[in-house]
Motif scaffolding. Structure first.
Motif: not given
Ligand code: TYD
Ligand code: MG
Length: 453
Positions: A102, A132, A135, A242, A264-267
């Motif tokens: 990521t 990914r 996203r 997170p 770490m977020r959802d985006k």
């Protein structure tokens, strides 16, 4: 005749001529594996292709040649010492699922505006990466994906595409035909890394390599890889879920003290610009056994909560445990408290912990440890608007540490009202709204903060 094989320790990469039951370097048992040596004929072939280098006069070299560029993520730039050096090889290590892919895909989004990027994945299919990337909002034209594990195929694609940046996810999936051991083995990892390193140095391509860590928390064959590459970064989780810490363990172009903090977020990963606030969130008030320390992590001051718990021991040999403060340092501080501070902590079980999973390896954290232990022993809380920093000497004296201004400013910025510092601390500016309490030794510090025994 010369031996055709070498033996390597799977854990530390130590090299030997014969098999051994125990590695003399790291002490692990049954860790030696055999790797055939590359035939010397091939080596000669290689050197014939690469043109001969000439020596250059040091005084005529241009230091400006070392061009850095920003990754667009301030936290990552900071860890790298102010950006990525062109043509360097950076190894990013971490446990599976921590967010290495990521992180690298996200910086692609920033870098693709000015660079051509080749993202090689031996772990995920191009479709998975595409999902990914969508996203994360990455991929507007300059990123090329390649699902390949053969290093020769990767180098051919690099030749054709001529990217400025190459990302390899991960080094453990690559293999080279020159080496007939399994992917992920020491021999393969070493061979592929050295080919990537040569690529970086010969063509000026910046290479990011992802490496998985083994159960001991080191990148497979760490010593082999660490001395080959320019930078080694570790991506780790903090105790509070997170949050992630990125730290440099080796950096040829900067210091290794800097840390970067992410959430770490959802985006995707977000930079945490105010780590002190994260580390202090949810701090108990009016509870004995906690004190806030101010330490320097590289060029940035960070506030962290040190906790101590002392209980009467039911063992002949009291139990001691320390997380985040080096164990021997913690034991030394307990001994100083007993002998010079007059607190009978010797017979107690003692547990010391730094919240957030941070390692405070600076001696400036000493005073906060001593105060947290004293607070737990006396069962009296330290006011929650107090921060402390200073080194503790063996006679219980408090010794000055550097970067006073920055530490005081950070304490004031986070709303603390009082700061306990060594009396010998000199030449500093006291921020508005902050009261500085100067203590000569641990006895007077404890008295000022916790009252008389
Ligand atoms: P990943 O980068 O695949 O980890 P690594 O490459 O180090 O193995 O990250 C995987 C984890 O991150 C996974 O548990 C899902 C989580 N994640 C998010 O929470 N938000 C996101 O936007 C992304 C892309 C991943
Ligand atoms: Mg991954």
């Amino acid at each position: 005749m010369k031996a055709k094989t070498r033996f390597y320790c799977k854990e530390c990469g130590n090299e030997a001529l014969r098999w051994m039951g125990q590695c003399p370097a790291c002490g692990s048992w049954d860790s030696f594996v055999e790797q055939p040596l590359k035939s010397s004929g091939k080596k000669r072939d290689n050197s014939a292709v690469v043109s001969r280098k000439t020596a250059e006069r040091l005084s005529e070299l241009d230091a400006e040649n070392e061009v850095r560029f920003s990754t667009g993520m301030k936290e990552l730039d900071r860890v790298l010492g102010g950006g990525v050096v062109n043509g360097s090889l950076i190894l990013v290590g971490g446990a599976p699922g921590i967010g290495k892919s990521t992180l690298l895909l996200q910086i692609c989004g920033e870098l693709e505006r000015q660079n051509r990027i080749l993202y090689v994945s031996g772990e995920e299919s191009a479709r998975q990466i595409k999902l990914r990337a969508d996203r994360l909002g990455v991929g507007n034209g300059n990123i090329y994906l390649l699902s390949e594990t053969d290093i020769a195929g990767i180098l051919d694609t690099v030749d054709e595409l001529k990217p400025n940046i190459l990302i390899v996810d991960s080094i453990q999936t690559l293999y080279s035909e020159d080496n007939n051991s399994a992917p992920g083995s020491i021999g393969q990892v070493k061979e592929c890394t050295s080919q990537l390193m040569r690529l970086a140095k010969d063509t000026g391509t910046t290479v990011f390599v992802i490496g998985h860590v083994n159960k001991e928390g080191a990148i497979a064959g760490p010593r082999v890889l660490e001395h080959m590459v320019d930078c080694v970064l570790y991506f780790e989780g903090m105790n509070s879920a997170p949050y992630r810490i990125l730290r440099a363990v080796k950096n040829r172009f900067g210091s290794t003290n800097e840390i970067g903090v992410f959430e770490m977020r959802d985006k995707g990963l977000e930079q945490v610009e105010n780590p002190s606030a994260v580390l202090l969130a949810g701090r108990p008030v009016n509870t004995p056994g906690t004190c806030v320390a101010c330490v320097m992590e590289g060029t940035r001051p960070i506030l962290a909560e040190v906790q101590a718990l002392l209980t009467t021991s039911s063992y002949n040999l009291p139990r001691r445990n320390s997380n985040g403060i080096e164990f021997n340092r913690a034991m030394l501080l307990l001994a100083v408290l007993e002998k010079r501070g007059g607190l009978r902590v010797g017979g107690c079980d003692a547990y010391i912990n730094v919240i957030g999973g941070l390692d405070l390896d600076e001696t400036a954290a000493d005073l906060a440890v001593v105060l947290a232990v004293a607070s737990s022993w006396l069962n009296r809380p330290i006011d929650d608007d107090i921060v402390a920093f200073g080194e503790v000497g063996l006679s219980g004296e408090l010794r000055a540490v550097n970067n006073t201004d920055q530490r005081l400013a950070e304490a004031a910025r986070l709303g603390f009202k009082r700061c306990v510092i060594p009396q010998s601390q000199k030449n500093f500016v006291v921020p508005r709204d902050l009261e500085v309490i100067r203590a000569k030794n641990i006895i007077s510090a404890i008295e000022m903060v916790l009252g008389n025994n």
